[in-house]
Design a protein around this motif. Sequence first.
Motif, PDB file in Angstrom:
ATOM      1  N   UNK A   1       0.833  -1.193   0.000  1.00  0.00           N
ATOM      2  CA  UNK A   1       0.000   0.000   0.000  1.00  0.00           C
ATOM      3  C   UNK A   1       0.872   1.249   0.000  1.00  0.00           C
ATOM      4  N   UNK A   2       0.601   2.175  -0.921  1.00  0.00           N
ATOM      5  CA  UNK A   2       1.387   3.401  -1.005  1.00  0.00           C
ATOM      6  C   UNK A   2       0.529   4.541  -1.539  1.00  0.00           C
ATOM      7  N   UNK A   3       0.223   5.504  -0.660  1.00  0.00           N
ATOM      8  CA  UNK A   3      -0.519   6.700  -1.055  1.00  0.00           C
ATOM      9  C   UNK A   3      -1.784   6.363  -1.849  1.00  0.00           C
ATOM     10  N   UNK A   4      -2.619   5.505  -1.278  1.00  0.00           N
ATOM     11  CA  UNK A   4      -3.890   5.166  -1.906  1.00  0.00           C
ATOM     12  C   UNK A   4      -3.786   4.130  -3.004  1.00  0.00           C
ATOM     13  N   UNK A   5      -2.581   3.670  -3.307  1.00  0.00           N
ATOM     14  CA  UNK A   5      -2.371   2.637  -4.322  1.00  0.00           C
ATOM     15  C   UNK A   5      -2.227   1.287  -3.624  1.00  0.00           C
ATOM     16  N   UNK A   6      -3.161   0.361  -3.890  1.00  0.00           N
ATOM     17  CA  UNK A   6      -3.153  -0.952  -3.264  1.00  0.00           C
ATOM     18  C   UNK A   6      -2.715  -1.984  -4.294  1.00  0.00           C
ATOM     19  N   UNK A   7      -1.550  -2.560  -4.067  1.00  0.00           N
ATOM     20  CA  UNK A   7      -1.031  -3.566  -4.983  1.00  0.00           C
ATOM     21  C   UNK A   7      -1.125  -4.936  -4.309  1.00  0.00           C
ATOM     22  N   UNK A   8      -1.950  -5.843  -4.855  1.00  0.00           N
ATOM     23  CA  UNK A   8      -2.194  -7.143  -4.243  1.00  0.00           C
ATOM     24  C   UNK A   8      -1.344  -8.219  -4.897  1.00  0.00           C
ATOM     25  N   UNK A   9      -0.619  -8.957  -4.063  1.00  0.00           N
ATOM     26  CA  UNK A   9       0.254 -10.027  -4.544  1.00  0.00           C
ATOM     27  C   UNK A   9      -0.151 -11.344  -3.905  1.00  0.00           C
ATOM     28  N   UNK A  10      -0.349 -12.371  -4.708  1.00  0.00           N
ATOM     29  CA  UNK A  10      -0.525 -13.712  -4.154  1.00  0.00           C
ATOM     30  C   UNK A  10       0.837 -14.201  -3.680  1.00  0.00           C
ATOM     31  N   UNK A  11       0.906 -14.602  -2.421  1.00  0.00           N
ATOM     32  CA  UNK A  11       2.190 -15.064  -1.882  1.00  0.00           C
ATOM     33  C   UNK A  11       2.750 -16.220  -2.694  1.00  0.00           C
ATOM     34  N   UNK A  12       1.863 -17.036  -3.248  1.00  0.00           N
ATOM     35  CA  UNK A  12       2.299 -18.196  -4.036  1.00  0.00           C
ATOM     36  C   UNK A  12       3.005 -17.788  -5.316  1.00  0.00           C
ATOM     37  N   UNK A  13       2.838 -16.526  -5.743  1.00  0.00           N
ATOM     38  CA  UNK A  13       3.473 -16.050  -6.985  1.00  0.00           C
ATOM     39  C   UNK A  13       4.845 -15.430  -6.727  1.00  0.00           C
ATOM     40  N   UNK A  14       5.245 -15.322  -5.457  1.00  0.00           N
ATOM     41  CA  UNK A  14       6.512 -14.680  -5.118  1.00  0.00           C
ATOM     42  C   UNK A  14       7.632 -15.709  -5.143  1.00  0.00           C
ATOM     43  N   UNK A  15       8.674 -15.433  -5.940  1.00  0.00           N
ATOM     44  CA  UNK A  15       9.825 -16.339  -6.039  1.00  0.00           C
ATOM     45  C   UNK A  15      10.821 -16.099  -4.907  1.00  0.00           C
ATOM     46  N   UNK A  16      11.122 -14.821  -4.652  1.00  0.00           N
ATOM     47  CA  UNK A  16      12.069 -14.515  -3.584  1.00  0.00           C
ATOM     48  C   UNK A  16      12.004 -13.038  -3.207  1.00  0.00           C
ATOM     49  N   UNK A  17      12.555 -12.736  -2.032  1.00  0.00           N
ATOM     50  CA  UNK A  17      12.689 -11.372  -1.540  1.00  0.00           C
ATOM     51  C   UNK A  17      14.178 -11.034  -1.498  1.00  0.00           C
ATOM     52  N   UNK A  18      14.527  -9.811  -1.904  1.00  0.00           N
ATOM     53  CA  UNK A  18      15.926  -9.382  -1.876  1.00  0.00           C
ATOM     54  C   UNK A  18      16.050  -8.068  -1.117  1.00  0.00           C
ATOM     55  N   UNK A  19      16.962  -8.045  -0.147  1.00  0.00           N
ATOM     56  CA  UNK A  19      17.159  -6.838   0.660  1.00  0.00           C
ATOM     57  C   UNK A  19      17.754  -5.718  -0.183  1.00  0.00           C
ATOM     58  N   UNK A  20      17.290  -4.495   0.072  1.00  0.00           N
ATOM     59  CA  UNK A  20      17.831  -3.309  -0.585  1.00  0.00           C
ATOM     60  C   UNK A  20      17.845  -2.193   0.442  1.00  0.00           C
ATOM     61  N   UNK A  21      18.932  -2.172   1.253  1.00  0.00           N
ATOM     62  CA  UNK A  21      19.035  -1.241   2.379  1.00  0.00           C
ATOM     63  C   UNK A  21      17.843  -1.427   3.313  1.00  0.00           C
ATOM     64  N   UNK A  22      17.035  -0.403   3.539  1.00  0.00           N
ATOM     65  CA  UNK A  22      15.898  -0.511   4.445  1.00  0.00           C
ATOM     66  C   UNK A  22      14.599  -0.874   3.751  1.00  0.00           C
ATOM     67  N   UNK A  23      14.675  -1.232   2.487  1.00  0.00           N
ATOM     68  CA  UNK A  23      13.503  -1.699   1.753  1.00  0.00           C
ATOM     69  C   UNK A  23      13.774  -3.108   1.242  1.00  0.00           C
ATOM     70  N   UNK A  24      12.772  -3.722   0.658  1.00  0.00           N
ATOM     71  CA  UNK A  24      12.890  -5.090   0.137  1.00  0.00           C
ATOM     72  C   UNK A  24      12.270  -5.165  -1.245  1.00  0.00           C
ATOM     73  N   UNK A  25      12.991  -5.749  -2.193  1.00  0.00           N
ATOM     74  CA  UNK A  25      12.479  -5.974  -3.539  1.00  0.00           C
ATOM     75  C   UNK A  25      11.842  -7.354  -3.596  1.00  0.00           C
ATOM     76  N   UNK A  26      10.616  -7.406  -4.087  1.00  0.00           N
ATOM     77  CA  UNK A  26       9.856  -8.653  -4.172  1.00  0.00           C
ATOM     78  C   UNK A  26       9.807  -9.081  -5.641  1.00  0.00           C
ATOM     79  N   UNK A  27      10.325 -10.259  -5.936  1.00  0.00           N
ATOM     80  CA  UNK A  27      10.381 -10.749  -7.307  1.00  0.00           C
ATOM     81  C   UNK A  27       9.314 -11.812  -7.540  1.00  0.00           C
ATOM     82  N   UNK A  28       8.490 -11.598  -8.578  1.00  0.00           N
ATOM     83  CA  UNK A  28       7.383 -12.495  -8.880  1.00  0.00           C
ATOM     84  C   UNK A  28       7.756 -13.492  -9.965  1.00  0.00           C
TER      85      UNK A  28
END
Length: 272
Positions: free
Chosen positions: A164-191
């Motif tokens: 969720x970001x400034x009224x933008x709701x992005x829905x992700x099925x957890x089953x579609x996520x391949x991996x998470x990668x750290x990027x400083x204090x944020x995280x990149x989610x790869x589908x």
Amino acid sequence: MKKYSYIIIDDDAESILKTKTTAAGFSELSFTASASNFHEGLNLVLEHKPALVFLEIDPKNKASELSLSFISELHRFFQEIPKIIITTNKKDKAFDAIQYGVFDYILKPVAHVDLLKSVLRLKKANLDSKTPQFTEEPTSIVIDNVNNVTIPQNIEKPLMICIKSYGDYRYLDAADICYFQADNNSTDIYLNTGEMITAFKTLKHFESVLTYPFIRIHNSYVINRNYIARIHSGNSICYIKNSSKKIPFSKTYKANVDSIIADFAAGNYLEI
């Protein structure tokens, strides 16, 4: 179905994974988070108020400060503390643990039959109580990129993650996520589509709120076990299905990778 939420507090990452794996065999149990030291564990219990806490009291790393004094600290904040299940390698602290009023004392690695006895006792105790200590299993989470909060959603559906970001709701099925990668204090989610989405939460946060099949294998990566196509132990690399991506794993999390290999072998499996 009503479920008993639990937190694991242990300085041994391999022990945490083994306990989670055993607990995953019980539909009554719902994993909330894990911690590796006294202060992280205390903060998790205060925040999530779980029904159960699996607690190591004889840690390998003494700097973790894990001991029975953790229970005393909980009594400072709760009129009724969560049920404590001690998980450790030695029997000699059992008498001391009883003096602290622990719910159960299980030798590691936690065996299915031992945990079954604890679950049956827990269910009986709650049937006899007017205020059962159970919670619904969180089946979706919201990552709010604006207010920096995580909101559990108690709907009986497959896990969905909302960025969720400034009224933008992005829905992700957890089953579609391949991996998470750290990027400083944020995280990149790869589908599995090749798309990448950024969430303003640390990788450690995702590790704490997600459970199997998401497993930490590196300081910078949490991987979905279901998207692993190949594990090369010699090069310390995992390969992602339908992708050229190679994800490294580190010695720190080698035990987690070994557990993934064992998990594959325990299924409908043929090795040639």
